[in-house]
Design an enzyme around this catalytic site. Structure first.
Site, mmCIF file in Angstrom:
data_model
loop_
_atom_site.group_PDB
_atom_site.id
_atom_site.type_symbol
_atom_site.label_atom_id
_atom_site.label_comp_id
_atom_site.label_asym_id
_atom_site.label_seq_id
_atom_site.Cartn_x
_atom_site.Cartn_y
_atom_site.Cartn_z
ATOM 1 N N ASN A 9 -6.183 73.513 73.928
ATOM 2 C CA ASN A 9 -7.767 72.459 73.885
ATOM 3 C C ASN A 9 -8.244 72.910 72.736
ATOM 4 O OD1 ASN A 9 -10.295 71.789 73.788
ATOM 5 N ND2 ASN A 9 -10.185 71.022 76.340
ATOM 6 N N ASP A 66 -9.768 79.953 82.229
ATOM 7 C CA ASP A 66 -9.463 78.627 83.200
ATOM 8 C C ASP A 66 -11.083 78.365 83.869
ATOM 9 O OD1 ASP A 66 -7.984 76.721 84.466
ATOM 10 O OD2 ASP A 66 -9.257 77.238 86.318
ATOM 11 N N SER A 67 -11.748 76.777 83.681
ATOM 12 C CA SER A 67 -12.860 76.235 83.825
ATOM 13 C C SER A 67 -12.572 75.240 84.565
ATOM 14 C CB SER A 67 -14.284 76.003 81.954
ATOM 15 O OG SER A 67 -12.728 74.959 81.760
ATOM 16 N N PHE A 147 -16.912 67.712 75.428
ATOM 17 C CA PHE A 147 -15.929 66.766 75.854
ATOM 18 C C PHE A 147 -15.853 66.313 77.411
ATOM 19 C CE2 PHE A 147 -13.616 70.322 78.060
ATOM 20 C CZ PHE A 147 -14.117 71.413 77.372
ATOM 21 N N GLY A 148 -14.830 66.618 77.600
ATOM 22 C CA GLY A 148 -14.431 66.077 79.559
ATOM 23 C C GLY A 148 -15.876 65.910 80.161
ATOM 24 N N LYS A 170 -24.892 74.560 72.715
ATOM 25 C CA LYS A 170 -24.240 74.810 73.508
ATOM 26 C C LYS A 170 -23.353 76.008 74.194
ATOM 27 C CE LYS A 170 -19.718 72.665 75.792
ATOM 28 N NZ LYS A 170 -18.753 72.129 76.282
ATOM 29 N N HIS A 175 -21.313 77.886 80.641
ATOM 30 C CA HIS A 175 -20.365 78.277 80.815
ATOM 31 C C HIS A 175 -19.471 79.560 80.506
ATOM 32 C CE1 HIS A 175 -18.977 74.367 80.403
ATOM 33 N NE2 HIS A 175 -18.007 75.778 81.104
HETATM 34 P P1 IMP Z 1 -9.101 73.897 81.251
HETATM 35 O O1 IMP Z 1 -9.594 75.341 81.800
HETATM 36 O O2 IMP Z 1 -8.144 74.256 80.499
HETATM 37 O O3 IMP Z 1 -7.491 74.013 82.875
HETATM 38 O O4 IMP Z 1 -10.131 72.431 81.862
HETATM 39 C C1 IMP Z 1 -11.066 72.164 82.808
HETATM 40 C C2 IMP Z 1 -11.890 70.973 82.929
HETATM 41 O O5 IMP Z 1 -12.568 70.880 83.231
HETATM 42 C C3 IMP Z 1 -11.239 70.286 81.499
HETATM 43 O O6 IMP Z 1 -10.394 69.681 81.166
HETATM 44 C C4 IMP Z 1 -12.748 69.483 81.491
HETATM 45 O O7 IMP Z 1 -12.548 67.600 82.042
HETATM 46 C C5 IMP Z 1 -13.702 69.922 82.392
HETATM 47 N N1 IMP Z 1 -14.371 71.035 81.547
HETATM 48 C C6 IMP Z 1 -14.464 72.877 81.351
HETATM 49 N N2 IMP Z 1 -15.350 72.583 80.906
HETATM 50 C C7 IMP Z 1 -15.678 71.940 80.229
HETATM 51 C C8 IMP Z 1 -16.567 71.615 79.065
HETATM 52 O O8 IMP Z 1 -17.776 72.829 78.617
HETATM 53 N N3 IMP Z 1 -17.114 70.425 79.195
HETATM 54 C C9 IMP Z 1 -17.042 69.593 79.754
HETATM 55 N N4 IMP Z 1 -15.840 69.418 80.745
HETATM 56 C C10 IMP Z 1 -15.728 70.839 80.699
#
Ligand code: IMP
Length: 190
Positions: A9, A66-67, A147-148, A170, A175
């Site tokens: 990402n 991981d979030s 994003f997201g 941000k 987090h």
């Molecule tokens: P991963 O940590 O790459 O598995 O993705 C976790 C998913 O949680 C991301 O694709 C987003 O959809 C969402 N996410 C995690 N952190 C954020 C953020 O800071 N903003 C918005 N969406 C988030």
């Protein structure tokens, strides 16, 4: 000091490079194939899976996060399934708004959660932390940054969604920035 950041990402990589600018800690993106199976039950387990896979591929120490978004009214969903909840950010946002269409303002509390894990080149856990950012799910998307789920993550103390903040703003409260700051403090101490 150089660490591989186990992510594909580009937004996350940019956020974290911005956070660590000037510290002497260099975060490199991962090159080539990287498709770890994120089948952990917690954010921490998934971060560890990604960090171990990156360390193995690059033969270097690795850091991974991981979030995801934990929504109270949905019993914690989408949680570790945040990225798999739907296929695109747009679809994820509209599905979530739809699931919450009968949920009142005071019951829309949510939190972003982020676990960060650092492993040695052999995959041993060196450091781990889990941090959160509290907010609410807005009724409609606002803002174009980030994003997201950022456009629907409302921060009462800022009277803005996460997507209305600059990356610098941000990075003061997210987090991920809290978790990476803890990791950075640990890296600078060791
Ligand atoms: P991963 O940590 O790459 O598995 O993705 C976790 C998913 O949680 C991301 O694709 C987003 O959809 C969402 N996410 C995690 N952190 C954020 C953020 O800071 N903003 C918005 N969406 C988030």
């Amino acid at each position: 000091m150089k660490l591989i950041f186990a992510t594909k990402n580009k937004n996350k990589l940019a956020e974290v490079q911005d956070l660590l600018a000037g510290t002497g800690i260099e975060i490199l993106g991962i090159e080539g194939e990287f498709n770890p199976e994120e089948n952990g039950e917690t954010f921490e387990e998934n971060a560890l899976i990604k960090a171990r896979e990156a360390a193995k591929i690059m033969n270097m120490p690795a850091i991974a996060d991981d979030s995801g978004l934990v929504v109270g009214a949905l019993g914690g969903r989408p949680g570790v399934y945040s990225s798999r909840y739907e296929q695109t950010d747009e679809k994820r946002i509209s599905k979530l708004l739809d699931e919450l269409k009968n949920t009142k303002a005071e019951e829309r509390s949510a939190r972003f959660v982020c676990s960060v894990v650092i492993v040695s080149e052999k995959g041993e856990i060196l450091f781990s932390t889990t941090q959160t950012c509290e907010g609410q799910i807005a009724f409609s998307p606002t803002g174009y940054e980030g994003f997201g789920y950022d456009p629907i993550f409302y921060l009462p103390e800022k009277n803005a969604t996460m997507a209305e903040l600059t990356m610098e703003e941000k990075n003061k409260l997210s987090h991920r920035s809290k978790a990476f700051k803890k990791a950075m403090e640990w890296l600078l101490r060791s």
